[in-house]
Design an enzyme around this catalytic site. Structure first.
Site, short mmCIF file in Angstrom:
data_model
loop_
_atom_site.label_atom_id
_atom_site.label_comp_id
_atom_site.label_asym_id
_atom_site.label_seq_id
_atom_site.Cartn_x
_atom_site.Cartn_y
_atom_site.Cartn_z
N SER A 27 69.07 78.27 30.67
CA SER A 27 68.56 78.30 32.04
C SER A 27 67.79 77.01 32.35
CB SER A 27 67.70 79.56 32.21
OG SER A 27 67.72 79.97 33.53
N LYS B 58 68.98 73.07 31.63
CA LYS B 58 68.90 71.85 32.45
C LYS B 58 68.21 70.77 31.61
CE LYS B 58 67.52 74.82 36.44
NZ LYS B 58 68.68 75.58 36.76
N TRP C 113 73.95 83.21 40.55
CA TRP C 113 72.90 82.24 40.92
C TRP C 113 73.21 80.86 40.33
CZ3 TRP C 113 69.63 82.08 44.64
CH2 TRP C 113 68.38 81.48 44.55
N HIS D 162 73.00 86.68 33.31
CA HIS D 162 72.26 85.50 32.87
C HIS D 162 71.49 85.85 31.60
CE1 HIS D 162 70.30 81.69 33.87
NE2 HIS D 162 69.11 82.24 33.76
C1 GCU Z 1 65.28 80.56 38.31
C2 GCU Z 1 65.81 79.26 38.85
C3 GCU Z 1 66.97 78.74 38.01
C4 GCU Z 1 66.58 78.68 36.57
C5 GCU Z 1 66.04 80.02 36.11
C6 GCU Z 1 65.45 80.04 34.71
O1 GCU Z 1 66.23 81.56 38.49
O2 GCU Z 1 66.16 79.49 40.19
O3 GCU Z 1 67.33 77.44 38.46
O4 GCU Z 1 67.66 78.27 35.78
O5 GCU Z 1 64.98 80.41 36.94
O6 GCU Z 1 65.17 79.03 34.14
O7 GCU Z 1 65.21 81.14 34.21
#
Ligand code: GCU
Length: 387
Positions: A226, A230, A317, A367
């Site tokens: 998540s 990134k 998402w 997710h």
């Molecule tokens: C939120 C956010 C995402 C991210 C996620 C996470 O949902 O919008 O961009 O990847 O958190 O890191 O859990």
């Protein structure tokens, strides 16, 4: 629409040779991601970076692993800013050990049920919580362990290392001075955001891992889930010492395509999560079409090194199809550099695993990071990370 074609310079020139990629387009993409999205990483390894080996336990995990706890001292002293790296090495492996390194959300002792791992000295920041907001308690031990199947990873001959991202910099607005950004405060418009700092910390973990005689420092893969996916992508894009990158549902501003109108919009990333990015990224809120760079550029920066993208069918998402298309676009760079990239033209059916150098797996479900994701990862690593 401004072009974000991976093999086209901003001035429209087509990139046709590996030299043009390496000396021009690669640098242009890096620079665009710095100026428009994550901010500029202002410094690399501090001259006084210190490593404090606090533990080396030779018979951890029923004797199967060597466990290390290493303070990565960003200011060279135990009083200064730091993170603690937890490292497991398989005792069964004689030669140099390939290894996965990634950050965790809560604290190292949350990733394992071992009872002899001490609680962190620092406050811990929860996944969505504020700055150093609560003390670690015994009740938290092992509650995240299902995302960290250490025994399976070790049994397959890999080492694994992790540190908590909240120790590096708390995941909240206006608390950047707790972490390394205090030495290069974020400025308008391109100052580094928290993802840049966390990525920087992964490189500092690698600085230590390179010093360990049992670790194959040419085979260290960065991974993350998540927001930490990134982070792993951004670390791997900038720091070519990472031999491979594994994205676990990294989503938008990770592997996925921001310009596709599916899933998380830029306005969400630059609103409540704005501290992750350079201030300039807000320019693209409700204005994605103007982005001069996208997730396929980020993926392409990993080329020709192996890249595994793990998506989840219900993780809308993150736009899992966008994650696939991004790898497919980046494959043009792999091909230019003489490598295969992804071996698929169409978004594969849920459950199908594309086990190619740029690999892709669409797990059925939400997710998350599951045992199935790790089983896929280990099969892929056997092909692309092991000698
Ligand atoms: C939120 C956010 C995402 C991210 C996620 C996470 O949902 O919008 O961009 O990847 O958190 O890191 O859990």
């Amino acid at each position: 629409m401004i072009s974000s074609e991976v093999l086209q310079m901003r001035d429209g020139t087509a990139v046709e040779t590996p030299e043009q990629w390496q000396n021009q387009r690669r640098l242009e993409l890096l620079q665009l991601l710095q100026s428009e999205v994550f901010g500029v990483t202002p410094f690399g390894r501090p001259a006084n970076l210190g490593f404090d080996v606090r533990e080396e336990k030779l018979d951890a995990r029923d004797g199967k692993a060597t466990r290390l706890r290493v303070g990565i001292l960003f200011e060279g002293t135990d009083e200064g800013r730091q993170m603690e790296l937890l490292v497991y090495l398989p005792n069964s492996v004689e030669g140099p050990i390939p290894l996965f390194v990634g950050l965790n959300f809560e604290a190292n002792f949350v990733t394992t049920t071992e009872t002899d791992l001490p609680l962190p000295r620092h406050y811990v920041s929860g996944r969505h919580a504020g700055v150093r907001d609560h003390r670690a308690t015994e009740a938290m031990r092992g509650r995240g362990a299902d995302m960290w199947p250490y025994d399976e990873i070790l049994a397959r001959g890999y080492g694994i290392a992790t540190a908590c991202y909240g120790e590096v910099e708390p995941d909240t607005t206006n608390q950047w001075w707790h972490g390394p950004r205090v030495f290069a405060p974020p400025t308008e418009p391109n100052g580094w955001g928290a993802i840049g700092v966390w990525a920087w910390a992964l490189s500092r973990a690698l600085d230590y891992l390179q010093t360990h005689p049992r670790i194959d420092s040419k085979r260290v893969a960065a991974f993350g889930f998540s927001r930490l996916g990134k982070t792993a992508m951004w670390a791997g894009a900038q720091d070519e010492r990472f031999a491979a990158v594994i994205s676990q549902n990294s989503g938008k501003a990770g592997v996925s395509l921001l310009k596709r109108p599916h899933g998380e919009p830029v306005s969400h990333l630059t609103g409540p999560l704005g501290h992750w990015f350079a201030p300039r990224f807000a320019h693209y809120a409700n204005n994605e079409a103007e982005l001069p760079v996208d997730g396929d550029g980020l993926a392409a920066l990993v080329a020709p090194r192996p890249l595994l993208v793990l998506s989840a069918s219900e993780d809308l998402w993150s736009d899992p199809e966008g994650e696939f298309l991004s790898v497919r676009n980046a494959t043009r760079v792999y091909n230019l550099l003489g490598e295969e990239g992804i071996r698929a033209d169409q978004w594969p059916a849920p459950g199908a695993f594309i086990n190619s150098r740029a690999g892709y797996f669409l797990r059925v479900g939400p997710h998350d990071v599951t045992d199935e994701d790790w089983a896929i990862t280990l099969d892929w690593a056997d092909k692309f990370l092991k000698p």
